[in-house]
Design a protein around this motif. Structure first.
Motif, mmCIF file in Angstrom:
data_model
loop_
_atom_site.group_PDB
_atom_site.id
_atom_site.type_symbol
_atom_site.label_atom_id
_atom_site.label_comp_id
_atom_site.label_asym_id
_atom_site.label_seq_id
_atom_site.Cartn_x
_atom_site.Cartn_y
_atom_site.Cartn_z
ATOM 1 N N GLU A 15 0.824 -1.211 0.000
ATOM 2 C CA GLU A 15 0.000 0.000 0.000
ATOM 3 C C GLU A 15 0.866 1.273 0.000
ATOM 4 O O GLU A 15 0.343 2.383 0.068
ATOM 5 C CB GLU A 15 -0.908 0.016 1.236
ATOM 6 N N ILE A 16 2.180 1.110 -0.057
ATOM 7 C CA ILE A 16 3.138 2.229 -0.012
ATOM 8 C C ILE A 16 2.882 3.074 1.232
ATOM 9 O O ILE A 16 2.735 4.304 1.173
ATOM 10 C CB ILE A 16 3.094 3.101 -1.293
ATOM 11 N N LYS A 17 2.830 2.399 2.371
ATOM 12 C CA LYS A 17 2.634 3.077 3.648
ATOM 13 C C LYS A 17 3.825 2.810 4.559
ATOM 14 O O LYS A 17 4.382 1.709 4.561
ATOM 15 C CB LYS A 17 1.343 2.612 4.319
ATOM 16 N N LYS A 18 4.168 3.814 5.332
ATOM 17 C CA LYS A 18 5.306 3.722 6.245
ATOM 18 C C LYS A 18 5.018 2.685 7.338
ATOM 19 O O LYS A 18 3.904 2.596 7.855
ATOM 20 C CB LYS A 18 5.537 5.091 6.900
ATOM 21 N N SER A 19 6.062 1.920 7.692
ATOM 22 C CA SER A 19 5.932 1.001 8.816
ATOM 23 C C SER A 19 7.194 1.066 9.665
ATOM 24 O O SER A 19 8.289 1.333 9.167
ATOM 25 C CB SER A 19 5.695 -0.444 8.346
ATOM 26 N N VAL A 20 7.017 0.829 10.954
ATOM 27 C CA VAL A 20 8.125 0.686 11.902
ATOM 28 C C VAL A 20 7.927 -0.654 12.597
ATOM 29 O O VAL A 20 6.828 -0.954 13.067
ATOM 30 C CB VAL A 20 8.143 1.831 12.929
ATOM 31 N N LEU A 21 8.987 -1.456 12.655
ATOM 32 C CA LEU A 21 8.892 -2.794 13.245
ATOM 33 C C LEU A 21 9.889 -2.949 14.383
ATOM 34 O O LEU A 21 11.080 -2.698 14.203
ATOM 35 C CB LEU A 21 9.182 -3.873 12.193
ATOM 36 N N GLU A 22 9.382 -3.334 15.547
ATOM 37 C CA GLU A 22 10.247 -3.716 16.668
ATOM 38 C C GLU A 22 9.930 -5.170 16.954
ATOM 39 O O GLU A 22 8.884 -5.486 17.504
ATOM 40 C CB GLU A 22 9.972 -2.814 17.881
ATOM 41 N N LEU A 23 10.842 -6.051 16.539
ATOM 42 C CA LEU A 23 10.563 -7.479 16.564
ATOM 43 C C LEU A 23 11.379 -8.177 17.648
ATOM 44 O O LEU A 23 11.771 -7.565 18.625
ATOM 45 C CB LEU A 23 10.830 -8.065 15.176
ATOM 46 N N GLY A 24 11.604 -9.456 17.473
ATOM 47 C CA GLY A 24 12.243 -10.238 18.522
ATOM 48 C C GLY A 24 13.716 -9.919 18.694
ATOM 49 O O GLY A 24 14.328 -9.204 17.904
ATOM 50 N N GLY A 25 14.281 -10.467 19.745
ATOM 51 C CA GLY A 25 15.698 -10.274 20.022
ATOM 52 C C GLY A 25 16.284 -11.470 20.742
ATOM 53 O O GLY A 25 15.563 -12.259 21.358
ATOM 54 N N GLN A 82 13.590 -10.410 34.766
ATOM 55 C CA GLN A 82 12.466 -9.508 35.010
ATOM 56 C C GLN A 82 11.366 -9.793 33.993
ATOM 57 O O GLN A 82 11.623 -10.254 32.884
ATOM 58 C CB GLN A 82 12.919 -8.044 34.940
ATOM 59 N N ASN A 83 10.130 -9.524 34.390
ATOM 60 C CA ASN A 83 8.959 -9.826 33.559
ATOM 61 C C ASN A 83 8.902 -11.318 33.208
ATOM 62 O O ASN A 83 8.422 -11.712 32.157
ATOM 63 C CB ASN A 83 8.945 -8.982 32.285
ATOM 64 N N THR A 84 9.443 -12.149 34.114
ATOM 65 C CA THR A 84 9.495 -13.606 33.928
ATOM 66 C C THR A 84 10.177 -13.956 32.613
ATOM 67 O O THR A 84 9.826 -14.932 31.947
ATOM 68 C CB THR A 84 8.077 -14.220 34.023
ATOM 69 N N GLY A 85 11.152 -13.141 32.233
ATOM 70 C CA GLY A 85 11.943 -13.416 31.036
ATOM 71 C C GLY A 85 11.255 -13.107 29.734
ATOM 72 O O GLY A 85 11.795 -13.394 28.658
ATOM 73 N N GLN A 86 10.077 -12.511 29.791
ATOM 74 C CA GLN A 86 9.271 -12.301 28.588
ATOM 75 C C GLN A 86 9.461 -10.868 28.067
ATOM 76 O O GLN A 86 8.599 -10.021 28.208
ATOM 77 C CB GLN A 86 7.804 -12.575 28.894
ATOM 78 N N SER A 87 10.607 -10.649 27.467
ATOM 79 C CA SER A 87 10.937 -9.326 26.948
ATOM 80 C C SER A 87 11.814 -9.478 25.722
ATOM 81 O O SER A 87 12.740 -10.302 25.703
ATOM 82 C CB SER A 87 11.662 -8.501 28.013
ATOM 83 N N CYS A 88 11.542 -8.666 24.708
ATOM 84 C CA CYS A 88 12.355 -8.729 23.492
ATOM 85 C C CYS A 88 13.790 -8.326 23.777
ATOM 86 O O CYS A 88 14.719 -8.836 23.154
ATOM 87 C CB CYS A 88 11.747 -7.851 22.404
ATOM 88 N N ILE A 89 13.997 -7.412 24.735
ATOM 89 C CA ILE A 89 15.353 -6.937 25.024
ATOM 90 C C ILE A 89 15.974 -7.618 26.235
ATOM 91 O O ILE A 89 17.001 -7.169 26.737
ATOM 92 C CB ILE A 89 15.390 -5.408 25.210
ATOM 93 N N ALA A 90 15.375 -8.686 26.708
ATOM 94 C CA ALA A 90 15.982 -9.438 27.806
ATOM 95 C C ALA A 90 17.328 -10.009 27.371
ATOM 96 O O ALA A 90 17.534 -10.317 26.190
ATOM 97 C CB ALA A 90 15.060 -10.568 28.246
ATOM 98 N N GLY A 91 18.251 -10.147 28.323
ATOM 99 C CA GLY A 91 19.510 -10.834 28.035
ATOM 100 C C GLY A 91 19.230 -12.319 27.902
ATOM 101 O O GLY A 91 18.832 -12.970 28.865
ATOM 102 N N LYS A 92 19.419 -12.868 26.723
ATOM 103 C CA LYS A 92 19.027 -14.261 26.484
ATOM 104 C C LYS A 92 20.213 -15.189 26.252
ATOM 105 O O LYS A 92 20.056 -16.403 26.237
ATOM 106 C CB LYS A 92 18.061 -14.324 25.300
ATOM 107 N N ARG A 93 21.391 -14.601 26.030
ATOM 108 C CA ARG A 93 22.595 -15.420 25.827
ATOM 109 C C ARG A 93 23.694 -14.883 26.750
ATOM 110 O O ARG A 93 24.119 -13.741 26.599
ATOM 111 C CB ARG A 93 23.065 -15.345 24.370
ATOM 112 N N LEU A 94 24.125 -15.683 27.695
ATOM 113 C CA LEU A 94 25.239 -15.313 28.565
ATOM 114 C C LEU A 94 26.531 -15.806 27.921
ATOM 115 O O LEU A 94 26.736 -17.017 27.765
ATOM 116 C CB LEU A 94 25.067 -15.946 29.946
ATOM 117 N N ILE A 95 27.382 -14.860 27.549
ATOM 118 C CA ILE A 95 28.646 -15.197 26.892
ATOM 119 C C ILE A 95 29.763 -14.732 27.827
ATOM 120 O O ILE A 95 29.993 -13.531 27.991
ATOM 121 C CB ILE A 95 28.725 -14.522 25.508
#
Length: 452
Positions: A220-230, A255-268
């Protein structure tokens, strides 16, 4: 009917009737009609109303937080903190929008030339359940302050929270139809985006949902902004402050029982400190209190739905089968998932490769700086990472080598109204918050005055 079901006790919290095609079209028509007058209001008028929204949020934060907890299981103290953060973003844009959208003078050969920032109209927000207030307000506050109109398609399990968000703006005194919640199923989003009176769309959610929305908006030639998984990495160098890093990493993952896109998910973790850190990390996570999310001392609640817990369990089992070592937790009871830590995770295991949306984390080791960069960058996600080191020169040197949208040094990745927020790769595109966010949905109009 669309139902919200309490994941802690499986009781129906709220149900609402889905809008018909005709009702949806009428709501969009009314939103567009409101835009025609709202766009003419001054920043001072909008600011006064946005300040009132912040007051309303703080005044009734307990009411709004309790509904959030009932609908998706967020521990109540964290739910209250979320409401308070929404008030902050309202205040931030009330105070700064006029400056952020002030015309920008550009010297040319014209008598006068500048860029003005003007609203575009009705903007659709498609939002998830994990931060049911914050995700919406970080869109709504800048959108309304810019002179746009917001319509919301929220996740089906947080319908009462969606109603409450509309209520916040109504109680604050915003004109009717400045912000409207549309109770709709996901199957109706395509038609809403295609409505000619909807000018743009922003989505926070899964990669498949983002692809679908972006495809329709693009057609539709419409602007979109996407904040997806991490799949954010927490990178611990050998010189990090172990005690402070421990606190940050526990919060970042659980925090938030781990349910966050920006949660730390890989400990390196650097191999020189992995043994000592792991011992302390396991002990700290073991002390996190699980229980009824309505109890103020609960830190780990239930996951938002049982099927999400089942999916996480499957990811864990695949990793254990591939050679990961279970160090803590691992058990599921319906929607409750124990805080879980897995050691000896390699970069080809499920917990490393996939996004894990819940209280589970794997530990991977590295030897060199190059390996620490390569392990992070091999991910298909690119939302953000955290580096923990006492060597600021090292951090400055490494920051440009990472592909993600954000690098936080000695802290967890977090959203802040003053800073742009967004990702790279399949974590999305565009930015929210700060001046970058408010300028996503405006017409950046070039104005040029010549003199004869």
């Amino acid at each position: 009917m669309i139902q919200s079901i309490n994941p802690y006790n499986q009781k129906v919290v709220f149900e609402t009737k889905e809008l018909t095609i005709e009702e949806t079209k009428s709501a969009i028509d009314q939103a567009h009609d409101r835009f025609l007058s709202w766009r003419k209001t001054s920043y001072a008028e909008r600011s006064k109303l946005m300040k009132a929204a912040a007051v309303e949020l703080r005044k009734n934060k307990q009411e709004y937080a309790e509904t959030m907890t009932l609908e998706m299981g967020k521990p109540i103290t964290q739910a209250i903190a979320e409401i308070e953060k929404c008030a902050w973003v309202c205040d931030f844009y009330a105070d700064n929008a006029a400056d952020q959208l002030a015309p920008k003078t550009i010297e040319t050969d014209a008598e006068e030339s500048y860029v003005s920032y003007e609203p575009i109209g009705v903007v659709l927000a498609v939002m998830p359940w994990n931060y049911p207030f914050w995700q919406v307000f970080r869109f709504a506050a800048p959108a309304l302050m810019a002179g746009n109109i917001g319509i919301l398609k929220h996740a089906s399990n947080v319908m009462r929270s969606a109603d409450n968000i509309q209520k916040v703006f109504e109680r604050a005194g915003f004109p009717k139809n400045c912000f409207t919640h549309l109770p709709l199923s996901s199957s109706k989003i395509e038609d809403v985006i295609k409505n000619p009176k909807v000018k743009a769309v922003t989505l926070t959610g899964s990669t498949p949902a983002g692809k679908a929305v972006a495809s329709t908006a693009g057609s539709e030639i419409k602007k979109s902004v996407l904040e997806l998984g991490g799949s954010n990495a927490l990178v611990l160098f050998e010189d990090c402050n172990l005690e402070e890093t421990l606190k940050k990493t526990v919060t970042a993952r659980f925090q938030n029982t781990g349910q966050s896109c920006i949660a730390g998910k890989r400990l390196i973790v650097h191999e020189d400190i992995v043994a000592e850190f792991t011992e302390k990390f396991v002990a700290a996570v073991k002390d996190l209190k699980s229980g009824d999310p309505m109890n103020e001392d609960t830190y780990i609640g239930v996951m938002a739905r049982e099927d999400l817990a089942e999916e996480l369990e499957e990811q864990l089992n695949k990793t254990l089968k591939a050679g990961g070592k279970l160090l803590l937790g691992g058990k599921r009871n319906k929607a409750y998932f124990e805080p879980t830590i897995v050691g000896d995770v390699t970069s080809d295991m499920t917990l490393f490769e996939e996004e894990t949306f819940g209280p589970v984390i794997g530990i991977t080791t590295f030897k060199t700086e190059k390996e620490a960069v390569d392990l992070v960058n091999q991910s298909i996600f690119g939302l953000g990472i955290s580096l923990f080191t006492e060597d600021k020169a090292r951090a400055k040197r490494l920051v440009p080598q990472y592909d993600d949208g954000a690098v936080f040094v000695n802290d967890l990745v977090k959203s802040d109204p003053r800073l742009p927020f967004g990702g790279t790769k399949i974590s999305g595109y565009g930015r929210e918050l700060s001046s970058d966010g408010i300028q996503e949905f405006v017409n950046k109009k070039t104005v040029y005055f010549n003199k004869f």
